[in-house]
Design a protein around this motif. Structure first.
Motif, PDB file in Angstrom:
ATOM      1  N   ALA A 197       0.807  -1.232   0.000  1.00 59.62           N
ATOM      2  CA  ALA A 197       0.000   0.000   0.000  1.00 59.62           C
ATOM      3  C   ALA A 197       0.841   1.284   0.000  1.00 59.62           C
ATOM      4  O   ALA A 197       0.556   2.190  -0.789  1.00 59.62           O
ATOM      5  N   PRO A 198       1.897   1.392   0.840  1.00 67.91           N
ATOM      6  CA  PRO A 198       2.637   2.662   0.844  1.00 67.91           C
ATOM      7  C   PRO A 198       3.227   2.991  -0.534  1.00 67.91           C
ATOM      8  O   PRO A 198       3.167   4.130  -0.982  1.00 67.91           O
ATOM      9  N   GLU A 199       3.758   1.973  -1.211  1.00 73.91           N
ATOM     10  CA  GLU A 199       4.359   2.229  -2.528  1.00 73.91           C
ATOM     11  C   GLU A 199       3.275   2.561  -3.564  1.00 73.91           C
ATOM     12  O   GLU A 199       3.446   3.451  -4.399  1.00 73.91           O
ATOM     13  N   VAL A 200       2.144   1.858  -3.499  1.00 72.18           N
ATOM     14  CA  VAL A 200       1.045   2.161  -4.431  1.00 72.18           C
ATOM     15  C   VAL A 200       0.569   3.599  -4.194  1.00 72.18           C
ATOM     16  O   VAL A 200       0.341   4.362  -5.150  1.00 72.18           O
ATOM     17  N   GLU A 204      19.941  -9.022  -2.652  1.00 71.23           N
ATOM     18  CA  GLU A 204      18.599  -8.425  -2.552  1.00 71.23           C
ATOM     19  C   GLU A 204      18.248  -7.814  -3.906  1.00 71.23           C
ATOM     20  O   GLU A 204      19.082  -7.157  -4.523  1.00 71.23           O
ATOM     21  N   THR A 205      17.027  -8.023  -4.372  1.00 71.63           N
ATOM     22  CA  THR A 205      16.643  -7.437  -5.667  1.00 71.63           C
ATOM     23  C   THR A 205      15.296  -6.714  -5.529  1.00 71.63           C
ATOM     24  O   THR A 205      14.449  -7.147  -4.745  1.00 71.63           O
ATOM     25  N   PRO A 206      15.075  -5.634  -6.295  1.00 70.58           N
ATOM     26  CA  PRO A 206      13.789  -4.941  -6.219  1.00 70.58           C
ATOM     27  C   PRO A 206      12.709  -5.746  -6.947  1.00 70.58           C
ATOM     28  O   PRO A 206      13.024  -6.645  -7.728  1.00 70.58           O
ATOM     29  N   GLY A 207      11.435  -5.411  -6.686  1.00 72.11           N
ATOM     30  CA  GLY A 207      10.350  -6.085  -7.398  1.00 72.11           C
ATOM     31  C   GLY A 207       9.698  -7.141  -6.530  1.00 72.11           C
ATOM     32  O   GLY A 207       9.970  -8.338  -6.678  1.00 72.11           O
ATOM     33  N   PRO A 208       8.797  -6.722  -5.593  1.00 76.89           N
ATOM     34  CA  PRO A 208       8.257  -7.693  -4.622  1.00 76.89           C
ATOM     35  C   PRO A 208       7.488  -8.856  -5.245  1.00 76.89           C
ATOM     36  O   PRO A 208       7.570  -9.976  -4.741  1.00 76.89           O
ATOM     37  N   LEU A 209       6.765  -8.613  -6.333  1.00 80.89           N
ATOM     38  CA  LEU A 209       5.986  -9.736  -6.883  1.00 80.89           C
ATOM     39  C   LEU A 209       6.900 -10.709  -7.632  1.00 80.89           C
ATOM     40  O   LEU A 209       6.761 -11.929  -7.501  1.00 80.89           O
ATOM     41  N   LEU A 210       7.836 -10.159  -8.387  1.00 77.55           N
ATOM     42  CA  LEU A 210       8.780 -11.048  -9.085  1.00 77.55           C
ATOM     43  C   LEU A 210       9.575 -11.859  -8.063  1.00 77.55           C
ATOM     44  O   LEU A 210       9.750 -13.076  -8.215  1.00 77.55           O
ATOM     45  N   ASN A 211      10.028 -11.203  -6.996  1.00 73.39           N
ATOM     46  CA  ASN A 211      10.758 -11.940  -5.958  1.00 73.39           C
ATOM     47  C   ASN A 211       9.895 -13.060  -5.382  1.00 73.39           C
ATOM     48  O   ASN A 211      10.376 -14.170  -5.150  1.00 73.39           O
ATOM     49  N   ALA A 212       8.605 -12.738  -5.157  1.00 66.62           N
ATOM     50  CA  ALA A 212       7.715 -13.757  -4.588  1.00 66.62           C
ATOM     51  C   ALA A 212       7.540 -14.912  -5.575  1.00 66.62           C
ATOM     52  O   ALA A 212       7.562 -16.086  -5.178  1.00 66.62           O
ATOM     53  N   PHE A 213       7.402 -14.614  -6.862  1.00 68.63           N
ATOM     54  CA  PHE A 213       7.280 -15.701  -7.853  1.00 68.63           C
ATOM     55  C   PHE A 213       8.520 -16.590  -7.825  1.00 68.63           C
ATOM     56  O   PHE A 213       8.437 -17.804  -7.945  1.00 68.63           O
ATOM     57  N   TYR A 254       6.798  -1.596 -11.008  1.00 75.17           N
ATOM     58  CA  TYR A 254       7.379  -1.622  -9.651  1.00 75.17           C
ATOM     59  C   TYR A 254       7.382  -3.060  -9.089  1.00 75.17           C
ATOM     60  O   TYR A 254       8.379  -3.520  -8.525  1.00 75.17           O
ATOM     61  N   LEU A 255       6.255  -3.769  -9.286  1.00 75.25           N
ATOM     62  CA  LEU A 255       6.146  -5.126  -8.724  1.00 75.25           C
ATOM     63  C   LEU A 255       7.178  -6.075  -9.325  1.00 75.25           C
ATOM     64  O   LEU A 255       7.597  -7.039  -8.701  1.00 75.25           O
ATOM     65  N   PHE A 256       7.581  -5.787 -10.586  1.00 76.76           N
ATOM     66  CA  PHE A 256       8.565  -6.657 -11.245  1.00 76.76           C
ATOM     67  C   PHE A 256       9.987  -6.100 -11.136  1.00 76.76           C
ATOM     68  O   PHE A 256      10.907  -6.632 -11.759  1.00 76.76           O
ATOM     69  N   GLY A 257      10.164  -4.973 -10.405  1.00 79.02           N
ATOM     70  CA  GLY A 257      11.500  -4.397 -10.276  1.00 79.02           C
ATOM     71  C   GLY A 257      12.053  -3.903 -11.601  1.00 79.02           C
ATOM     72  O   GLY A 257      13.255  -3.978 -11.856  1.00 79.02           O
TER      73      GLY A 257
END
Ligand code: HEM
Length: 409
Positions: A116-119, A211-220, A154-157
């Motif tokens: 939420a904060p980033e969105v 560490e890499t950016p992109g929370p959704l890609l990292n989660a995948f 952003y989600l994919f860095g």
């Protein structure tokens, strides 16, 4: 007497702009055979749509969407086309179960909430960039087009400026823009080449403990369920799937939400007075102006729905948009009502095992948009004709949506 209207006219521009009255003309005949149209990812001018059954009533649409054993989501037209195949949306069980288990963990509502904060920052930046108070602004051209794509980048860095590429890739796949088959193919190739390279680089870095950016890609990449994780190819296809399933639908949804605020001043002012109204407004907008109108299934066996004997191998167009306007399920469907007891039963996120995985993310973007509009403006007024796109029934949304924001800032 009702005017005559035939099912093969359903993909005409006039219907695509405002399909609901035409669904009403066909509703008594549902399921009715003889509609031809393009599933997502296929190419007008290259692929040939199959003649399909049209399923319009709430009960029929629920029955088809729920019965994933009798109605397959595998799409031979798309599989044979040059478009990249999608994860989940075009998988049946048991493969769907394995993929959904892992991806559902990556998409957990709790972790989506942590975004939420980033969105919020992206919403604020887009409003700063694209909205000029007291001046007409076409919210579709910039804000609605770009916000979901920037969120996805952003989600994919990805570099922030690649939001525009995400937008182009999603639009090319989802058919609502009138572009050539060659351009569609070029965008598909560009998107897959980018994700193949990007995912490889990220997997290499993660393997080295970086560490890499992109929370959704990292989660995948990182998510494991029962010792199983996604392969490199699956992560690449998930990036493509989230891009095409999540960017354009949300763009159209945000435009439809702003249209509700502009066209129903009472709703807007009610929300300004009481922010708790967001929840019913959000749900009723999904029913009233839901983006996805129809998706296809293929019958895996002979089966009867209503009065129709559907044969194994027949194509069935499941009209979520028509179910949302079935008066048996939603009385006075042309009224925008905030007190519907069954508001949650709208079909705009689908139903059954394929129900939208990204719904919490779409809600986050919508909630942040509505909250910041309320903080910044006292009035949202129509500044010109709202023009609905008329290229494809896949998504119901606006091509132009000129409004004026007035107020606090
Ligand atoms: C308002 C915005 C959105 C709408 C209206 C919407 C609508 C839908 C619908 C109707 C389905 C069901 C497909 C079917 O039954 O074949 C679906 C599935 C899906 N959606 Fe969404 N969607 C939205 C946003 C998103 C977002 C933001 C993402 C991801 C970032 C996303 C990812 C997915 C995925 C992965 C599936 C496939 C689920 C499965 O087959 O198990 N969607 N969506």
């Amino acid at each position: 007497m009702k005017p005559t209207f035939s099912v093969d006219q359903l993909s005409s521009p006039e219907v695509v702009r405002n399909p609901y009255p035409y669904y009403d003309l066909l509703r008594d005949q549902s399921p009715v055979f003889g509609y031809r149209d393009f599933p997502p990812g296929t190419m007008p001018g290259v692929d040939e749509p199959k003649p399909s059954w049209v399923v319009l009533n709430f009960d029929h649409v629920s029955a088809v969407a729920w019965d994933h054993e009798s109605f397959s989501s595998r799409d031979s037209l798309q599989e044979e086309s040059s478009a990249p195949s999608l994860m989940l949306v075009n998988h049946d069980r048991p493969e769907h179960t394995r993929l959904r288990k892992i991806s559902a963990k990556a998409f957990q509502p709790a972790s989506i909430k942590s975004l939420a904060p980033e969105v919020d920052l992206l919403v604020a930046a887009c409003m700063d960039d694209f909205f000029v108070p007291d001046q007409p602004v076409d919210v579709m051209a910039d804000y609605c087009a770009m916000l979901p794509s920037k969120v996805m980048a952003y989600l994919f860095g990805m570099p922030a400026e690649m939001g525009r590429d995400v937008r182009n890739w999603a639009t090319a796949f989802m058919l609502s823009a009138d572009i050539s088959a060659e351009e569609r193919q070029a965008y598909n190739i560009e998107a897959m080449a980018f994700f193949e390279q990007h995912v490889k680089e990220r997997m290499d870095l993660i393997a080295k403990g970086k560490e890499t950016p992109g929370p959704l890609l990292n989660a995948f990449i990182r998510t494991e369920v029962d010792g199983e994780s996604l392969s490199y190819e699956e992560v690449v296809r998930f990036c493509m799937t989230a891009t095409v399933a999540g960017a354009e639908t949300t763009s159209f949804y945000l435009g439809n939400l702003i249209t509700v605020f502009a066209d129903f001043p009472d709703i807007w002012h009610g929300f300004v007075d009481d922010p708790k109204l967001f929840d019913p407004i959000y749900k009723e907008t999904l029913r009233f102006h839901g983006p996805p109108q129809r998706l296809f299934r293929v019958a895996t066996r002979d089966i009867t729905i209503g009065n129709a004997d559907i044969k194994r191998g027949d194509w069935v167009a499941c009209f979520f948009g028509a179910a949302n306007y079935d008066p048996e399920a939603f009385p006075e469907p042309y009224e925008f009502r905030l007190n519907r007891k069954n508001a949650n039963r709208h079909m705009s996120f689908g139903y059954g095992i394929h129900r939208c995985l990204g719904a919490p993310l779409a809600q986050l973007e919508a909630e942040s948009t509505a909250r910041m509009l309320r903080e910044r403006y006292t009035h949202i007024e129509r500044a010109g004709e709202a023009v609905w796109q008329d290229v494809s029934l896949l998504n119901h949304g606006l091509a132009n949506n000129p409004v004026v924001f007035r107020g606090r800032t």
